[in-house]
Design an enzyme around this catalytic site. Structure first.
Site, PDB file in Angstrom:
ATOM      1  N   LYS A 163      -8.714   4.613  16.560  1.00 20.65           N
ATOM      2  CA  LYS A 163      -7.349   4.462  17.466  1.00 20.65           C
ATOM      3  C   LYS A 163      -6.979   2.900  17.499  1.00 20.65           C
ATOM      4  CE  LYS A 163      -6.739   8.567  20.186  1.00 20.65           C
ATOM      5  NZ  LYS A 163      -5.580   9.244  19.605  1.00 20.65           N
ATOM      6  N   ARG A 197      -8.097  19.972  17.828  1.00 17.63           N
ATOM      7  CA  ARG A 197      -8.200  21.410  17.199  1.00 17.63           C
ATOM      8  C   ARG A 197      -9.461  22.105  16.689  1.00 17.63           C
ATOM      9  NH1 ARG A 197      -3.952  18.767  12.969  1.00 17.63           N
ATOM     10  NH2 ARG A 197      -3.559  17.535  14.963  1.00 17.63           N
TER      11      ARG A 197
HETATM   12  N1  BES Z   1      -5.983  13.032  21.962  1.00 14.51           N
HETATM   13  C1  BES Z   1      -5.010  12.885  21.213  1.00 14.51           C
HETATM   14  C2  BES Z   1      -3.361  13.186  21.447  1.00 14.51           C
HETATM   15  C3  BES Z   1      -2.813  12.433  22.461  1.00 14.51           C
HETATM   16  C4  BES Z   1      -2.110  11.244  22.169  1.00 14.51           C
HETATM   17  C5  BES Z   1      -2.896  12.768  23.777  1.00 14.51           C
HETATM   18  C6  BES Z   1      -1.308  10.675  23.323  1.00 14.51           C
HETATM   19  C7  BES Z   1      -2.216  12.070  24.853  1.00 14.51           C
HETATM   20  C8  BES Z   1      -1.470  11.093  24.471  1.00 14.51           C
HETATM   21  C9  BES Z   1      -5.449  13.443  19.920  1.00 14.51           C
HETATM   22  O1  BES Z   1      -6.465  13.895  19.743  1.00 14.51           O
HETATM   23  C10 BES Z   1      -4.761  12.448  18.674  1.00 14.51           C
HETATM   24  O2  BES Z   1      -5.243  11.839  18.530  1.00 14.51           O
HETATM   25  N2  BES Z   1      -3.781  13.264  17.909  1.00 14.51           N
HETATM   26  C11 BES Z   1      -3.282  12.627  16.639  1.00 14.51           C
HETATM   27  C12 BES Z   1      -3.193  13.561  15.638  1.00 14.51           C
HETATM   28  C13 BES Z   1      -2.760  13.026  14.242  1.00 14.51           C
HETATM   29  C14 BES Z   1      -4.040  12.294  13.987  1.00 14.51           C
HETATM   30  C15 BES Z   1      -2.663  14.150  13.297  1.00 14.51           C
HETATM   31  C16 BES Z   1      -2.061  12.166  17.139  1.00 14.51           C
HETATM   32  O3  BES Z   1      -1.244  12.583  17.662  1.00 14.51           O
HETATM   33  O4  BES Z   1      -1.749  10.887  16.558  1.00 14.51           O
HETATM   34 ZN    ZN Z   2      -7.883  12.082  18.634  1.00 13.18          ZN
END
Ligand code: BES
Ligand code: ZN
Ligand code: ZN
Length: 449
Positions: free
Chosen positions: A234, A308
């Site tokens: 990230k 997931r």
């Molecule tokens: N933990 C995050 C989702 C999240 C984002 C929670 C903002 C709270 C606030 C999750 O694991 C994630 O990183 N999801 C990605 C999915 C993508 C890679 C398909 C996302 O939402 O960008």
């Molecule tokens: Zn994630």
């Protein structure tokens, strides 16, 4: 902390509505404004409309109580709302704002004010007892949520929950350690754990409160104690707040504890899937293919779509090892749910209209806002486009991201009625990442009553 009908404090909070003649020119007549008139020994809260709804009152009281230092009588029956709803909003607001929260600040915090609720509502004491138990556990979930990732990692999470759940004799506690997770072939959970120096855990709380029923519902929770994204790292601005990525696990465990404490008639299990999602030389690489506990192969196309993966194995464990008949899974799963629903509604996905209907009624009763979202076969099709595996965890195509994530988890529910709750928006307070909310604990209490 809260008493009913004791009238023991000097100051009283009263509502004043537009229909009342406001004789005192110093009272601020702006919607939801408060004015302290010392000669009256009253704090007036002004309501522009003659009827208010639950959310308006609760939010106004949360705002006010968050900054209040006075011990107060609350003249509940003056509020322009049904007595039961008014009491619920008041209890919600007091028990939410007055909780002693975890802190690492070295200076002493101000002492919390005391409240007395003045009301003619005949079930006030009963409701106070119920809410005190609910909030004991809702606030326990919030404290787990707020813990920093250097102090709250899978092993610590398991220890804290075990210590708390031990106090409730009707709960059976099982903790799967790394070796047990390997033995159970939870390959998706292990792939997320691969980059972490800390072992994974699965915490299972079982409560059998209704021996006459064969129904056994599992609450499967995402427990990523910190989500760096893994090798699909990230950017820094998106990493703050990722200690909250274990909110689903915290809320699942706390809800089972609350429901067991209230001795509700149901059979319920919490399955908390815990690991960090870390970057490092042993972390899972993009394009790796792993085998899930249920036997399906998955190509990891994005290591940041890790939630997931861990809950997918959690769902299989609940069905195959614990004989769950229905699945509710909750996770801070996608940023996309914030784009769709902002911070005030939980996204609900279900493969079963009847189950969804029951859930909707419970959320309504608990006054927690939800919105149903679709799982479309087009979402599933995208996941099946992996060339040499059964599924990919994240297609390149990102539109409808929350539904794609839900469709992935649906691949593991076999023939069971299934609800997925995306709490990425609602697990923390509105537009600031500084406090967990314990969202959905109240809805679960209503659903299983
Ligand atoms: N933990 C995050 C989702 C999240 C984002 C929670 C903002 C709270 C606030 C999750 O694991 C994630 O990183 N999801 C990605 C999915 C993508 C890679 C398909 C996302 O939402 O960008
Ligand atoms: Zn994630
Ligand atoms: Zn995550």
């Amino acid at each position: 902390m809260i008493t009913i009908n004791n009238n023991k404090y000097e100051l009283t909070l009263v509502a004043i509505t537009s229909k009342d003649s406001v004789k005192n020119p110093f009272i601020i007549c702006k919607d939801l404004a408060t004015t302290l008139i010392t000669s009256d020994k009253k704090i007036y809260m002004y309501f522009k409309s003659e009827k208010i709804n639950f959310q308006t009152l609760k939010n106004a009281l949360i705002n006010f109580f968050s900054n209040n230092q006075y011990d107060l009588n609350i003249n509940l029956d003056s509020f322009p709302i049904d007595k039961k709803l008014g009491l619920e909003a008041t209890l919600d607001a007091i028990l939410y704002t007055n909780a002693e929260r975890i802190t690492y600040k070295t200076c002493k915090m101000d002492k919390k004010p005391k409240y007395n609720i003045d009301t003619k509502f005949d079930k006030a004491k009963e409701l106070l007892n119920k809410f005190s138990i609910i909030y004991q556990y809702k606030n326990f979930a919030r404290d787990l949520q707020d813990m920093p990732p250097n102090k709250m990692y899978p092993e610590k999470f398991a220890d804290s929950v075990e210590a708390e759940a031990k106090k409730i004799p009707s709960i059976k506690i099982t903790i799967l350690k790394q070796a047990d997770i390997v033995k159970n072939k939870m390959g998706m959970l292990l792939s997320v754990n691969a980059g972490s120096a800390r072992d994974a855990r699965v915490v299972i709380l079982e409560y059998n409160g209704n021996s006459a029923s064969k129904e056994k519902i599992a609450l499967v929770g995402k427990g990523i104690t910190f989500d760096t994204g893994g090798v699909s790292l990230k950017p820094s601005f998106a990493m703050e707040g990722m200690k909250y990525d274990m909110s689903g696990a915290a809320i699942a465990c706390s809800s089972v504890m609350a429901i067991a404490s209230l001795k509700q008639k149901c059979n319920l299990i919490a399955v908390a899937c815990l690991t960090e999602n870390h970057i490092g030389s042993t972390a899972t690489l993009v394009e790796s293919i792993v085998t899930s506990m249920n036997g399906k192969t998955v190509e990891i196309t994005n290591t940041d779509a890790e939630g997931r993966l861990v809950v997918g194995d959690g769902v299989t464990y609940a069905i195959r090892k614990l004989s769950a008949t229905k699945i509710i899974e909750l996770s801070t799963l996608t940023g996309a749910i914030l784009i769709a629903l902002d911070n005030y509604m939980t996204g609900v996905f279900s493969n079963n209209d009847e189950f969804y209907k029951q859930f909707k009624l419970a959320a309504l009763e608990a006054n927690e806002e939800i919105w149903r979202m679709p799982i479309h076969e087009k979402n599933t099709k995208l996941l099946k486009e992996a060339t040499i595996a059964d599924l990919k965890n994240s297609p390149v195509y990102r539109n409808g991201g929350s539904s794609i994530a839900a469709a992935f988890i649906q691949e593991f529910v076999e023939d069971k009625p299934f609800i997925h709750l995306d709490i990425a928006g609602t697990a923390t307070e509105t537009r600031k990442i500084s406090s967990g909310t314990g969202v959905m604990v109240r809805t679960f209490v209503e659903l299983f009553k």
